[in-house]
Design a protein around this motif. Structure first.
Motif, PDB file in Angstrom:
ATOM      1  N   GLU A 194       3.892  -7.418  -6.104  1.00 44.82           N
ATOM      2  CA  GLU A 194       3.719  -8.172  -4.865  1.00 44.82           C
ATOM      3  C   GLU A 194       3.216  -9.564  -5.192  1.00 44.82           C
ATOM      4  N   ARG A 195       3.639 -10.527  -4.414  1.00 40.21           N
ATOM      5  CA  ARG A 195       3.190 -11.905  -4.592  1.00 40.21           C
ATOM      6  C   ARG A 195       3.062 -12.542  -3.221  1.00 40.21           C
ATOM      7  N   ALA A 196       1.854 -13.007  -2.908  1.00 38.79           N
ATOM      8  CA  ALA A 196       1.591 -13.644  -1.617  1.00 38.79           C
ATOM      9  C   ALA A 196       2.002 -12.734  -0.456  1.00 38.79           C
ATOM     10  N   GLY A 197       1.735 -11.438  -0.620  1.00 40.04           N
ATOM     11  CA  GLY A 197       2.017 -10.497   0.451  1.00 40.04           C
ATOM     12  C   GLY A 197       3.479 -10.084   0.568  1.00 40.04           C
ATOM     13  N   ARG A 198       4.311 -10.536  -0.360  1.00 37.43           N
ATOM     14  CA  ARG A 198       5.732 -10.187  -0.320  1.00 37.43           C
ATOM     15  C   ARG A 198       6.115  -9.405  -1.571  1.00 37.43           C
ATOM     16  N   ARG A 199       7.103  -8.539  -1.421  1.00 39.83           N
ATOM     17  CA  ARG A 199       7.603  -7.795  -2.562  1.00 39.83           C
ATOM     18  C   ARG A 199       8.323  -8.753  -3.504  1.00 39.83           C
ATOM     19  N   LEU A 234       4.510  13.225  -0.960  1.00 37.06           N
ATOM     20  CA  LEU A 234       5.389  12.849  -2.066  1.00 37.06           C
ATOM     21  C   LEU A 234       6.855  13.158  -1.780  1.00 37.06           C
ATOM     22  N   ASN A 235       7.207  13.167  -0.512  1.00 35.54           N
ATOM     23  CA  ASN A 235       8.601  13.287  -0.119  1.00 35.54           C
ATOM     24  C   ASN A 235       9.197  11.897   0.074  1.00 35.54           C
ATOM     25  N   VAL A 236      10.473  11.741  -0.233  1.00 35.61           N
ATOM     26  CA  VAL A 236      11.157  10.464  -0.054  1.00 35.61           C
ATOM     27  C   VAL A 236      11.380  10.237   1.443  1.00 35.61           C
ATOM     28  N   ILE A 237      10.888   9.107   1.954  1.00 30.54           N
ATOM     29  CA  ILE A 237      11.038   8.830   3.384  1.00 30.54           C
ATOM     30  C   ILE A 237      12.009   7.687   3.649  1.00 30.54           C
ATOM     31  N   ARG A 238      12.328   6.902   2.628  1.00 30.77           N
ATOM     32  CA  ARG A 238      13.302   5.824   2.819  1.00 30.77           C
ATOM     33  C   ARG A 238      13.898   5.445   1.480  1.00 30.77           C
ATOM     34  N   THR A 239      15.203   5.295   1.431  1.00 30.49           N
ATOM     35  CA  THR A 239      15.901   4.909   0.200  1.00 30.49           C
ATOM     36  C   THR A 239      16.789   3.713   0.495  1.00 30.49           C
ATOM     37  N   GLU A 240      16.832   2.764  -0.437  1.00 30.89           N
ATOM     38  CA  GLU A 240      17.643   1.572  -0.248  1.00 30.89           C
ATOM     39  C   GLU A 240      18.209   1.117  -1.582  1.00 30.89           C
ATOM     40  N   GLN A 241      19.393   0.504  -1.534  1.00 31.13           N
ATOM     41  CA  GLN A 241      19.936  -0.184  -2.698  1.00 31.13           C
ATOM     42  C   GLN A 241      19.634  -1.663  -2.514  1.00 31.13           C
ATOM     43  N   LEU A 242      18.919  -2.239  -3.454  1.00 31.80           N
ATOM     44  CA  LEU A 242      18.402  -3.590  -3.275  1.00 31.80           C
ATOM     45  C   LEU A 242      19.458  -4.651  -3.544  1.00 31.80           C
ATOM     46  N   ASP A 243      19.372  -5.724  -2.771  1.00 31.42           N
ATOM     47  CA  ASP A 243      20.269  -6.869  -2.903  1.00 31.42           C
ATOM     48  C   ASP A 243      19.458  -8.016  -3.486  1.00 31.42           C
ATOM     49  N   GLY A 260       0.782  -1.222   0.000  1.00 37.60           N
ATOM     50  CA  GLY A 260       0.000   0.000   0.000  1.00 37.60           C
ATOM     51  C   GLY A 260       0.818   1.278   0.000  1.00 37.60           C
ATOM     52  N   GLN A 261       2.136   1.173   0.133  1.00 41.15           N
ATOM     53  CA  GLN A 261       3.021   2.343   0.166  1.00 41.15           C
ATOM     54  C   GLN A 261       3.509   2.655  -1.244  1.00 41.15           C
ATOM     55  N   LEU A 262       3.246   3.883  -1.714  1.00 40.07           N
ATOM     56  CA  LEU A 262       3.733   4.268  -3.026  1.00 40.07           C
ATOM     57  C   LEU A 262       5.263   4.243  -3.034  1.00 40.07           C
ATOM     58  N   SER A 263       5.824   3.522  -3.997  1.00 43.98           N
ATOM     59  CA  SER A 263       7.272   3.339  -4.060  1.00 43.98           C
ATOM     60  C   SER A 263       7.752   3.600  -5.481  1.00 43.98           C
ATOM     61  N   THR A 303      24.622  -2.585 -13.223  1.00 42.82           N
ATOM     62  CA  THR A 303      23.574  -1.659 -12.803  1.00 42.82           C
ATOM     63  C   THR A 303      23.270  -1.843 -11.331  1.00 42.82           C
ATOM     64  N   GLN A 304      22.850  -0.757 -10.700  1.00 47.68           N
ATOM     65  CA  GLN A 304      22.415  -0.783  -9.309  1.00 47.68           C
ATOM     66  C   GLN A 304      20.960  -0.337  -9.253  1.00 47.68           C
ATOM     67  N   ILE A 305      20.158  -1.033  -8.470  1.00 46.15           N
ATOM     68  CA  ILE A 305      18.744  -0.711  -8.361  1.00 46.15           C
ATOM     69  C   ILE A 305      18.504   0.052  -7.067  1.00 46.15           C
ATOM     70  N   ILE A 306      18.041   1.298  -7.204  1.00 41.74           N
ATOM     71  CA  ILE A 306      17.746   2.151  -6.067  1.00 41.74           C
ATOM     72  C   ILE A 306      16.235   2.196  -5.889  1.00 41.74           C
ATOM     73  N   ASN A 307      15.780   2.013  -4.679  1.00 41.43           N
ATOM     74  CA  ASN A 307      14.359   1.972  -4.377  1.00 41.43           C
ATOM     75  C   ASN A 307      14.046   2.994  -3.290  1.00 41.43           C
ATOM     76  N   CYS A 308      12.869   3.627  -3.385  1.00 42.10           N
ATOM     77  CA  CYS A 308      12.471   4.569  -2.340  1.00 42.10           C
ATOM     78  C   CYS A 308      10.984   4.451  -2.068  1.00 42.10           C
ATOM     79  N   HIS A 309      10.579   4.856  -0.855  1.00 42.24           N
ATOM     80  CA  HIS A 309       9.178   4.978  -0.479  1.00 42.24           C
ATOM     81  C   HIS A 309       8.831   6.454  -0.397  1.00 42.24           C
TER      82      HIS A 309
END
Length: 318
Positions: A167-172, A139-148, A111-114, A128-134
Motif C-alpha cells: 500500500e502507498r498513500a492509502g492505495r494498493r 479464510l474463505n475466498v470472498i472476492r477474486t479478480e484478474q488485475l489490469d 486491512g483485508q487479508l489478500s 502471465t496473468q495475476i489473480i488476486n483474492c480477498h
C-alpha cells in the motif's frame, strides 16, 4: 476440503542442509516444512506466510499430484500452523487445469487479508496473468479478480511474474520490478498505472539481475521497508544456473537506502545431485518483534522457514 493433523514437522530435509548451514552463519536457523504427503502432491513449494495471532498461515504452490488422474492440476493450498510450526489443518484455495498456478503471496489491502498468484500456460505463450483474492475471517475466498496493470500485453497478460503487492498513500500498489524499479498504483478499482520508474541501482550486486521475491516488510523504528530478492547467473551455452538471495531497504517513496552486496544464501549448481539446494527463493516475510521469519521454496520441490534476527541481516546491508 479441509485436512486436519497433529503431525509435527521434521526440522531438516537432506536437500535443505546447505541452506541451514548458511543461515546459521548469520545467527539464524532453518526449518523444513515437509507437507507434500499430507497434501497429495510431489512438489509443495514457494510458500508465503502471514502471522495470525498465535499461529501462522502459509499458502503453498502445489504441482504434480500423486493421483495420476489429476496429473494436469496445479493448486494453491492454504495451511495453518501453530506458533512452533506444527501443522494443524489445510484447505484448497485454487485449482488450475492446463495452467500453472504459481507463487502465492500474502498482503493486506486496507486491512483485508489478500493473496495474489500467477497463472500462465506454456513458456510465455500467453504471458502471465495475476489473480488476486480477498479472504474473510474464516479464510474463505470472498472476492477474486484478474488485475489490469498498465503494461499488459493482449488478453490481460504480462511478462514479469515476480511482483510484490503493498500500500502507498492509502492505495494498493504493486512493485513490478526492482531492477530497474517500477511501481504501479491503483488509480481506479482494479486499474493500475505506472507511478515510479528509476534507473538500475544495484551496482554492487554482481550475481545477475535482482528480481523481487518477498515483502515489503515494514520496519517501524526506521519507517522503511525491507524487500527480499533473488537472482541467478547462467553459465554460457548451458542451462545450468546458480541462484542467489539478497535483501534491500527502501524508504516510503521507494528510494533505495541499502542492500546486501553479497548473497546471504547461495545455492549450488543445478547440475549437482538433487539432495542439495540448487534454488532457494523467498516468497513470504514477517517481522515479529526483532525476529524475521522468511518462507522459502527450495528446488521447486520443498518448503522451509528461515528465522533470523533483524539486526544480523542489517549488518550485511551496505
Amino acid at each position: 476440503e479441509v485436512i486436519y493433523s497433529n503431525h509435527h514437522l521434521h526440522p531438516v530435509l537432506d536437500c535443505t542442509r546447505s541452506v541451514q548451514s548458511e543461515i546459521e552463519k548469520l545467527g539464524g536457523s532453518f526449518r523444513s516444512l515437509p507437507v507434500s504427503e499430507l497434501f497429495g502432491f510431489r512438489n509443495v513449494f514457494n510458500p508465503s506466510l502471514v502471522k495470525k495471532e498465535d499461529s501462522w498461515l502459509i499458502a503453498f504452490r502445489c504441482s504434480e499430484p500423486t493421483d495420476e488422474k489429476e496429473s494436469k492440476q496445479d493448486q494453491i493450498i492454504l495451511a495453518e500452523f501453530s506458533k512452533d510450526f506444527s501443522f494443524s489443518k489445510s484447505q484448497k484455495l485454487f485449482t488450475e487445469v492446463d495452467h500453472s498456478c504459481e507463487d502465492p503471496r500474502f498482503y493486506y489491502d486496507n486491512g483485508q487479508l489478500s493473496l495474489s498468484y500467477v497463472r500462465y500456460r506454456g513458456i510465455w505463450d500467453l504471458g502471465t496473468q495475476i489473480i488476486n483474492c480477498h479472504l474473510n475471517q474464516c479464510l474463505n475466498v470472498i472476492r477474486t479478480e484478474q488485475l489490469d496493470i498498465g503494461n499488459n500485453t493482449k488478453q490481460g497478460c504480462f511478462f514479469e511474474k515476480n511482483w510484490l503487492f503493498t500500500e502507498r498513500a492509502g492505495r494498493r500498489a504493486v512493485i513490478y520490478s526492482i531492477e530497474p524499479l517500477i511501481v504501479y498504483e491503483e488509480i481506479n478499482a482494479g486499474k493500475f498505472e505506472k507511478t515510479i520508474e528509476s534507473d538500475k541501482q544495484f551496482k554492487l550486486w554482481k550475481y545477475g539481475t535482482p528480481r523481487a521475491s518477498a515483502g515489503p516488510v515494514f520496519i517501524p523504528n526506521l519507517n522503511q521497508n525491507l524487500v527480499f530478492f533473488h537472482s541467478h547467473v547462467q553459465k554460457s551455452d548451458s542451462k545450468d544456473r546458480v541462484y542467489f538471495t539478497g535483501a534491500a531497504l527502501y524508504d516510503q517513496n521507494y528510494r533505495l537506502i541499502s542492500y546486501t552486496s553479497d548473497p546471504f544464501v547461495t545455492s549450488t549448481s543445478m547440475q549437482n545431485p538433487s539432495n542439495e539446494a540448487y534454488c532457494t527463493l523467498p516468497y513470504g516475510a514477517v517481522l515479529d518483534g526483532e525476529t524475521l521469519y522468511v518462507s522459502v521454496g527450495i528446488n521447486d520441490r520443498e518448503s522451509g522457514i528461515i528465522t533470523l534476527p533483524l539486526k544480523n541481516l542489517f549488518r550485511t546491508l551496505k
